[in-house]
Design a protein around this motif. Structure first.
Motif, mmCIF file in Angstrom:
data_model
loop_
_atom_site.group_PDB
_atom_site.id
_atom_site.type_symbol
_atom_site.label_atom_id
_atom_site.label_comp_id
_atom_site.label_asym_id
_atom_site.label_seq_id
_atom_site.Cartn_x
_atom_site.Cartn_y
_atom_site.Cartn_z
ATOM 1 N N UNK A 84 62.994 66.569 28.012
ATOM 2 C CA UNK A 84 63.572 66.604 26.666
ATOM 3 C C UNK A 84 62.595 67.308 25.738
ATOM 4 N N UNK A 85 63.102 67.679 24.577
ATOM 5 C CA UNK A 85 62.226 68.245 23.544
ATOM 6 C C UNK A 85 62.662 67.667 22.204
ATOM 7 N N UNK A 86 61.690 67.542 21.326
ATOM 8 C CA UNK A 86 61.967 67.139 19.947
ATOM 9 C C UNK A 86 62.268 68.411 19.163
ATOM 10 N N UNK A 87 63.340 68.367 18.396
ATOM 11 C CA UNK A 87 63.720 69.547 17.609
ATOM 12 C C UNK A 87 64.067 69.110 16.195
ATOM 13 N N UNK A 88 63.585 69.840 15.194
ATOM 14 C CA UNK A 88 63.939 69.482 13.817
ATOM 15 C C UNK A 88 65.433 69.718 13.575
ATOM 16 N N UNK A 89 66.038 68.834 12.809
ATOM 17 C CA UNK A 89 67.446 68.977 12.425
ATOM 18 C C UNK A 89 67.540 70.149 11.458
#
Length: 154
Positions: A84-89
């Protein structure tokens, strides 16, 4: 002759033993993938959002019925594994969304195979007819509405 409550107690114990056995077998089948059962649940949950807006950490915590800190730990492990990756909204840069990666999708396919192998191991003693009956019974139990807590129940 046993009473209904004796039968219910026995059934409850049998279900608990089966659940523990299922968890042990699934864990053994998932170990080669380097994914824990909790990470597997989170990965499957994130995959349900595919095609729509990726979930926030709070969405995942609410769906898993855990505290947000537990989700952070799971996401950290899955991110380190490249799943998974964290992505800004894009609409609110303060909000972080969790997205599946290609590695995560491939891991999910392997997890599904591991779960199928585990199910086959568990169900091996049953005939096809018995599996159909069990499937119907499990659907009846899974689809039953949850009871409100009874007075005085712990």
């Amino acid at each position: 002759m046993s009473s209904a409550s004796d039968t219910d107690r026995l059934l409850a114990e049998q279900l608990l033993r089966l659940t523990r056995r299922l968890h042990r077998i699934q864990k053994r089948h998932m170990e080669p993938l380097g994914i824990t059962p909790a990470q597997s649940r989170l990965l499957r949950l994130v995959s349900h959002y595919e095609g729509g807006q990726a979930p926030r950490m709070a969405d995942l915590a609410a769906s898993l019925e855990v505290v947000p800190r537990a989700v952070t730990t799971l996401v950290d492990g899955l991110e380190a594994a490249g799943c998974v990756r964290r992505a800004p909204d894009p609409a609110n840069r303060r909000v972080i969304r969790i997205e599946l990666t290609d590695t995560g999708r491939a891991t999910l396919r392997r997890l599904r195979n591991a779960r199928t192998d585990a199910a086959e191991e568990i169900l091996a003693p049953l005939t096809g007819d018995q599996r159909e009956v069990l499937g119907g019974l499990l659907n009846a139990l899974s689809d039953a509405p949850a009871d409100a807590p009874a007075e005085g129940r712990c």
